[in-house]
Design a protein around this motif. Structure first.
Motif, short mmCIF file in Angstrom:
data_model
loop_
_atom_site.label_atom_id
_atom_site.label_comp_id
_atom_site.label_asym_id
_atom_site.label_seq_id
_atom_site.Cartn_x
_atom_site.Cartn_y
_atom_site.Cartn_z
N MET A 56 0.88 -1.23 -0.05
CA MET A 56 0.17 -0.08 -0.18
C MET A 56 1.22 1.04 -0.06
O MET A 56 2.15 1.58 0.32
N PRO A 57 0.60 2.35 -1.21
CA PRO A 57 1.09 3.10 -0.86
C PRO A 57 1.51 4.31 0.72
O PRO A 57 0.31 4.35 1.05
N GLN A 58 2.32 4.69 1.38
CA GLN A 58 2.30 5.55 2.21
C GLN A 58 1.14 6.65 1.88
O GLN A 58 1.41 7.19 0.55
N ALA A 59 1.01 7.00 2.60
CA ALA A 59 0.13 8.91 2.85
C ALA A 59 1.01 9.78 2.52
O ALA A 59 1.93 10.06 3.23
N LEU A 60 1.44 10.79 1.50
CA LEU A 60 2.42 11.58 1.10
C LEU A 60 1.46 12.88 2.17
O LEU A 60 0.77 12.90 2.59
N ALA A 61 2.69 13.33 2.15
CA ALA A 61 2.61 14.66 3.54
C ALA A 61 3.59 15.84 3.22
O ALA A 61 4.24 16.41 1.91
N VAL A 62 3.34 16.68 3.66
CA VAL A 62 4.43 17.92 4.04
C VAL A 62 5.72 17.21 5.01
O VAL A 62 5.37 17.21 6.10
N THR A 68 10.59 14.46 9.11
CA THR A 68 9.25 15.40 10.28
C THR A 68 8.41 15.22 9.40
O THR A 68 8.67 15.32 7.92
N LYS A 69 6.79 14.28 9.28
CA LYS A 69 5.76 14.74 8.19
C LYS A 69 4.75 15.43 8.72
O LYS A 69 4.32 14.98 9.95
N LEU A 70 4.26 16.30 8.16
CA LEU A 70 2.81 16.97 8.37
C LEU A 70 1.34 16.70 7.67
O LEU A 70 1.92 16.84 6.60
N GLU A 71 0.42 16.13 7.99
CA GLU A 71 -0.44 16.22 7.53
C GLU A 71 -2.01 16.86 7.71
O GLU A 71 -2.26 17.08 8.68
N PRO A 72 -1.74 18.08 6.35
CA PRO A 72 -2.75 19.38 6.59
C PRO A 72 -3.88 19.23 7.43
O PRO A 72 -4.71 17.65 6.30
N THR A 94 10.13 16.35 -9.15
CA THR A 94 11.23 15.76 -8.07
C THR A 94 11.48 16.56 -6.35
O THR A 94 11.78 15.42 -6.11
N SER A 95 10.63 17.73 -6.27
CA SER A 95 10.90 18.57 -5.43
C SER A 95 10.62 19.83 -4.88
O SER A 95 10.55 20.38 -6.64
N VAL A 96 9.48 20.26 -4.51
CA VAL A 96 9.01 21.87 -3.82
C VAL A 96 9.12 21.85 -2.83
O VAL A 96 8.55 21.58 -1.52
N LYS A 97 10.03 23.18 -2.24
CA LYS A 97 11.07 23.51 -1.56
C LYS A 97 10.00 24.76 -0.77
O LYS A 97 9.75 25.73 -1.74
N VAL A 98 9.81 25.11 0.12
CA VAL A 98 9.09 25.71 0.44
C VAL A 98 9.82 27.03 1.85
O VAL A 98 10.06 26.36 2.54
N LYS A 99 10.45 28.14 1.09
CA LYS A 99 11.27 29.24 2.80
C LYS A 99 9.96 29.98 2.70
O LYS A 99 9.01 30.75 2.26
N PHE A 100 10.14 29.61 3.64
CA PHE A 100 8.95 30.38 5.14
C PHE A 100 9.59 32.00 5.19
O PHE A 100 10.75 31.68 5.79
N ALA A 101 9.13 33.09 5.55
CA ALA A 101 9.54 34.23 6.25
C ALA A 101 10.52 34.67 7.19
O ALA A 101 11.54 34.61 7.55
N VAL A 131 12.02 25.36 7.12
CA VAL A 131 11.93 24.87 4.95
C VAL A 131 11.19 23.85 5.62
O VAL A 131 11.29 22.68 5.97
N VAL A 132 10.28 24.09 4.77
CA VAL A 132 9.09 22.45 3.97
C VAL A 132 9.94 21.93 2.50
O VAL A 132 9.54 22.70 1.96
N PHE A 133 9.20 20.67 2.29
CA PHE A 133 8.88 19.83 0.80
C PHE A 133 7.75 19.48 0.71
O PHE A 133 7.10 19.10 1.75
N LEU A 134 7.16 19.55 0.02
CA LEU A 134 5.69 19.40 -0.42
C LEU A 134 5.90 18.38 -1.53
O LEU A 134 5.27 17.93 -2.44
N ASP A 135 5.55 17.37 -1.29
CA ASP A 135 5.84 15.68 -1.18
C ASP A 135 4.73 15.32 -2.12
O ASP A 135 4.31 14.74 -2.76
N GLU A 136 3.49 16.16 -1.63
CA GLU A 136 1.92 16.27 -1.98
C GLU A 136 2.72 16.21 -4.59
O GLU A 136 1.17 15.43 -4.65
N LEU A 137 2.85 17.02 -4.12
CA LEU A 137 2.90 17.72 -5.58
C LEU A 137 4.21 16.71 -6.20
O LEU A 137 4.35 16.99 -7.64
N GLU A 138 5.15 16.01 -5.78
CA GLU A 138 6.25 14.95 -6.14
C GLU A 138 5.35 14.09 -6.90
O GLU A 138 4.40 13.69 -6.84
#
Length: 280
Positions: free
Chosen positions: A16-22, A140-144, A194-201, A205-212
Motif C-alpha cells: 500500500m502506498p504511504q500517505a504523502l505529506a508535508v 518529520t511529516k505533517l498531514e494538513p 522531483t521536489s518542491v521546497k518552500v521557504k517561509f519568512a 523550510v518544508v517540502f511538498l511531497d504531495e506535488l511530487e
C-alpha cells in the motif's frame, strides 16, 4: 487457508502506498562526536534547541538518518518513540578508519515504528558501542488538517514557464509576495516533479511531497491553518520524462489572498481654480 489469508494481508499492507505529506529535513551537525557504551540522544530537545520551539509542532517523526561509524563494526543504534522501539541497526566501521573525524562514516536509517505516535511522546535515539556520530537528520511529516488541493475559489496567474531537461532536470526559484496563498503546476509534454521546497519568512523550510511525481493535470497546494504564514520563495525541481522529441515544459501559477491583487486608492483631491491675474 488462514495462513494464506494472513500472508495476503501482509503483502497488501506492505504494497500500500504511504500517505504523502508535508515534510521537514532537520539536520544537526555533531562533528564526529565520540560515544562509548550506552548513550541516548533526546531528539525533540535537540531539535527545539537548534531550530526553535514549535519547529516540530504538529509533525510526526518519519525517520532518522545518522552519519556514524564504529571502531570494530559491532555497535548499533535504534529509535524509540514513546514506548515503541525499532530493532537495532548495525553501525559498520573498522579500526583503521575510526581515528579520522572527516571520513569513513556510514548512513544509518532508522525508520519510525509503525505504531501510532502520540504527540507528546519523546523521540530518542539509543546508541550502544564505541561510535563516532558526525550528524543526525530527522525527517518529520505533517498531514494538513484542511483540504489543501481544493482551490476552486482561487484565481491563478502564471508567473513562470520553462523547459525541463530530460536527464539532469532543472530547478527554478519562484519569489512570492506576502499575499501568496497557493501554487498550481501544469505541464506541456511529460514532466515529473522531483521536489518542491518552500521557504517561509521565519526561516522554516518544508517540502511538498504531495506535488511530487508526474504532472497529469493541474496540481495545486493551498497554504492554510498550520501553514498559514508568509512564504518567501518556492524552489521547484523537475525532469522531463519524454523518451523522444522535445523537452517537456513546466508552468507555475500562483494565487493570492482575496482582495490582495487590487489595493483601494484614495481619491485625488480636486484642484482649486486659479484666480486670473489682475490687469494693471
Amino acid at each position: 487457508m488462514k495462513k494464506t489469508l494472513c500472508l495476503l494481508a501482509t503483502a497488501a499492507t506492505l504494497t500500500m502506498p504511504q500517505a504523502l505529506a508535508v515534510t521537514q529535513k532537520l539536520k544537526i551537525d555533531l562533528n564526529a562526536q565520540h560515544s562509548k557504551g550506552d548513550q541516548t540522544f533526546h531528539l525533540k530537545r535537540m531539535l527545539n534547541g537548534k531550530f526553535g520551539k514549535g519547529i516540530i509542532e504538529g509533525h510526526k517523526l518519519q525517520k532518522v538518518v545518522l552519519q556514524a561509524k564504529s571502531k570494530k563494526g559491532n555497535a548499533d543504534a535504534n529509535l524509540a518513540i514513546g514506548y515503541s522501539e525499532t530493532a537495532p541497526e548495525v553501525i559498520p566501521g573498522t579500526v583503521e578508519q575510526f581515528d579520522s573525524d572527516l571520513s569513513g562514516f556510514h548512513a544509518i536509517t532508522l525508520s519510525a515504528p509503525l505504531r501510532a505516535q502520540q504527540e507528546a511522546a519523546p523521540w530518542k535515539v539509543h546508541l550502544k558501542g564505541n561510535i563516532k556520530v558526525d550528524s543526525i537528520k530527522a525527517v518529520t511529516k505533517l498531514e494538513p488538517s484542511y483540504p489543501y488541493s481544493k482551490v476552486d475559489a482561487l484565481s491563478f496567474k502564471m508567473v513562470n514557464s520553462f523547459k525541463v531537461d530530460k536527464i539532469i532536470g532543472d530547478t527554478k526559484k519562484i519569489n512570492v509576495g506576502k499575499d501568496f496563498k497557493a501554487v498550481q503546476l501544469t505541464a506541456k509534454g511529460s514532466v515529473s516533479i522531483t521536489s518542491v521546497k518552500v521557504k517561509f519568512a521565519d526561516g522554516q523550510v518544508v517540502f511538498l511531497d504531495e506535488l511530487e511525481g508526474k504532472v497529469k493535470g493541474p496540481t495545486s497546494f493551498k497554504f492554510n491553518k498550520e501553514l498559514a504564514k508568509e512564504v518567501k520563495f518556492l524552489e521547484i525541481s523537475a525532469v522531463s520524462t519524454n523518451l523522444f522529441g522535445s523537452r517537456g515544459e513546466l508552468q507555475v501559477s500562483i494565487a493570492e489572498k482575496k482582495g490582495a491583487q487590487t489595493q483601494p486608492t484614495r481619491p485625488t483631491r480636486p484642484t482649486r481654480p486659479t484666480r486670473p491675474a489682475r490687469v494693471r
